[in-house]
Design an enzyme around this catalytic site. Structure first.
Site, PDB file in Angstrom:
ATOM      1  N   GLU A  24       0.875  -1.175   0.000  1.00  0.00           N
ATOM      2  CA  GLU A  24       0.000   0.000   0.000  1.00  0.00           C
ATOM      3  C   GLU A  24       0.914   1.227   0.000  1.00  0.00           C
ATOM      4  OE1 GLU A  24      -2.738  -0.536   3.248  1.00  0.00           O
ATOM      5  OE2 GLU A  24      -3.427  -2.472   2.473  1.00  0.00           O
ATOM      6  N   ARG A  63       1.933  -7.537   0.950  1.00  0.00           N
ATOM      7  CA  ARG A  63       1.130  -7.116   2.103  1.00  0.00           C
ATOM      8  C   ARG A  63       1.840  -7.453   3.413  1.00  0.00           C
ATOM      9  NH1 ARG A  63      -4.130  -5.597   3.245  1.00  0.00           N
ATOM     10  NH2 ARG A  63      -5.050  -6.373   5.177  1.00  0.00           N
ATOM     11  N   ARG A  71      -3.055  -7.202  12.466  1.00  0.00           N
ATOM     12  CA  ARG A  71      -3.971  -8.060  13.211  1.00  0.00           C
ATOM     13  C   ARG A  71      -3.320  -8.697  14.436  1.00  0.00           C
ATOM     14  NH1 ARG A  71      -6.243  -5.819   9.647  1.00  0.00           N
ATOM     15  NH2 ARG A  71      -7.976  -6.530   8.332  1.00  0.00           N
ATOM     16  N   HIS A 116      -3.114   3.741   5.066  1.00  0.00           N
ATOM     17  CA  HIS A 116      -3.453   2.564   4.266  1.00  0.00           C
ATOM     18  C   HIS A 116      -4.071   2.961   2.935  1.00  0.00           C
ATOM     19  CE1 HIS A 116      -2.936  -0.646   7.354  1.00  0.00           C
ATOM     20  NE2 HIS A 116      -3.148   0.375   8.187  1.00  0.00           N
ATOM     21  N   TYR A 164     -10.412  -5.659  15.488  1.00  0.00           N
ATOM     22  CA  TYR A 164      -9.153  -6.388  15.460  1.00  0.00           C
ATOM     23  C   TYR A 164      -8.032  -5.545  16.064  1.00  0.00           C
ATOM     24  CZ  TYR A 164      -9.219  -3.757  11.049  1.00  0.00           C
ATOM     25  OH  TYR A 164      -9.351  -2.777  10.100  1.00  0.00           O
ATOM     26  N   ARG A 168      -1.946   0.604  15.168  1.00  0.00           N
ATOM     27  CA  ARG A 168      -2.153   1.928  15.773  1.00  0.00           C
ATOM     28  C   ARG A 168      -2.742   1.847  17.177  1.00  0.00           C
ATOM     29  NH1 ARG A 168      -5.578   0.986  11.505  1.00  0.00           N
ATOM     30  NH2 ARG A 168      -7.801   0.777  12.010  1.00  0.00           N
ATOM     31  N   GLU A 178      -7.538   5.515   5.482  1.00  0.00           N
ATOM     32  CA  GLU A 178      -7.673   4.597   4.346  1.00  0.00           C
ATOM     33  C   GLU A 178      -8.117   5.413   3.145  1.00  0.00           C
ATOM     34  OE1 GLU A 178      -7.297   0.588   3.288  1.00  0.00           O
ATOM     35  OE2 GLU A 178      -7.881   0.912   5.386  1.00  0.00           O
TER      36      GLU A 178
END
Length: 349
Positions: A24, A63, A71, A116, A164, A168, A178
């Site tokens: 990203e 990723r 997560r 993101h 989740y 952060r 995002e």
């Protein structure tokens, strides 16, 4: 809206994370730029630290290496004994928690902005984890107002089972940013400019707050997660249907009329009698747009349409997100709610 006043401690330490997901690229490029020249993110009285969160994934433009870094910031993973067989991202989470935490402690950073991108048509999105946080609601209101007329949506992920453990979440005030749509491993100038402005407005808000400005009571519209929806699957667990064109593009109204379907019952398959007719569109998925019970949601390769079940209108987000295929998530259902914030002012003044 209540007019009670809240006095908050001034903000001192801020981190800006890029590359939590290594493909990203907007956050990666902004953070790398700020590591070389941080003039635009510095504000008097603030310590602002740009940081590449997952450097190995960034180097490979993937990723993650072993597991999703965004997560694994739960207390179980953060407390695991360091060993060679720990997944790389769990080790990295422990390092980040040491640098910017510890999580849930007075010593943790005040704010972490986590940058993101999404392949979904989410536009500018702020991700909120706590619906009762007056400071963040005020900040999000300021950012939304500053960006107008460019839309800025707020996604509330507060949920007993679906929330989740984000990178952060180490900070006292976690903020997810995002922006999309943008393909993985690709940079777009418009997306970069939008993310850059979101950070600018956020830092301006914090600076004004620290300088003693009082922010009056406010309200913001947010989209609160209800549930995640998987793709229909066959007996082997393979995807058996894809996002329906109605959910994929802006057609104004239903692409087909009720008479075009056989057996119109919510949540069941139905077959079109005529080829699907579509007006010209921009080809962007319909994140944030209302989806009603009985609306086409998925379509199989043999032409069967699967309708939305349930008895209430929902607002889909992360529609057809590329990274969520492995998570078995076609989109998330949200409901629209209003959050109110009390007046806030820094206790320093």
């Amino acid at each position: 809206m209540t007019s009670c006043h809240i006095t908050e401690e001034p903000i001192k330490k801020i981190a800006i994370f890029g590359g939590t997901h290594g493909n990203e690229l907007t956050g990666v490029f902004l953070v790398k730029h700020w590591l070389e020249n941080d003039a635009e993110i510095q504000r008097t009285g603030l310590e602002v630290k740009p940081f590449i969160t997952n450097p190995r994934a960034v180097k490979k433009c993937t990723r993650y290496i072993d597991c999703d870094l965004n997560r694994v910031f739960d207390l179980e993973n953060l407390g695991k004994k360091m060993s060679e067989d720990l997944p790389y991202e769990v080790k990295r989470a422990q390092e980040i928690n040491h640098l910017f935490g510890p999580k849930n402690s007075e010593d943790s950073y005040d704010i972490i902005f986590d940058l993101h991108n999404t392949t979904s048509n989410m536009g500018c999105t702020l991700i909120l984890e706590d619906s009762r946080n007056d400071f963040l609601i005020q900040m999000f209101h300021y950012i939304k107002t500053s960006l107008a007329p460019l839309p800025c949506y707020v996604y509330l992920i507060e949920h007993p089972s679906l929330q989740y453990a984000t990178s952060r979440s180490v900070a006292k005030y976690p903020v997810g940013i995002e922006v999309g749509p943008q393909p993985q491993g690709v940079l777009r100038a418009d997306i970069l400019d939008q993310m850059r402005k979101m950070i600018k407005h956020a830092l301006d808000f914090i600076y004004q707050f620290n300088e003693g400005k009082e922010f009056p009571p406010c309200a913001i519209e947010v989209y609160k997660i209800m549930e995640k929806v998987d793709y229909p699957r066959n007996e082997n667990g393979e995807i058996a249907a894809i996002i329906h064109p109605n959910l994929q593009v802006d057609t104004g109204n239903q692409m087909t009329s009720p008479g075009d379907f056989i057996g119109l019952r919510s949540g069941e398959h139905c077959t079109t009698r005529e080829p699907l007719q579509m007006r010209p569109t921009n080809g962007q998925d319909q994140d944030w747009k209302p989806l009603h019970p009985g609306d086409p949601t998925f379509v199989t390769l043999d032409g069967k349409t699967i309708l939305l079940g349930g008895d209430c209108t929902v607002y889909p987000v992360f529609v057809n997100e590329a990274a969520y295929y492995e998570k078995k998530e076609a989109f998330a259902k949200t409901t629209k709610v209003t959050l109110n914030a009390k007046s806030i002012r820094s206790s320093f003044h």
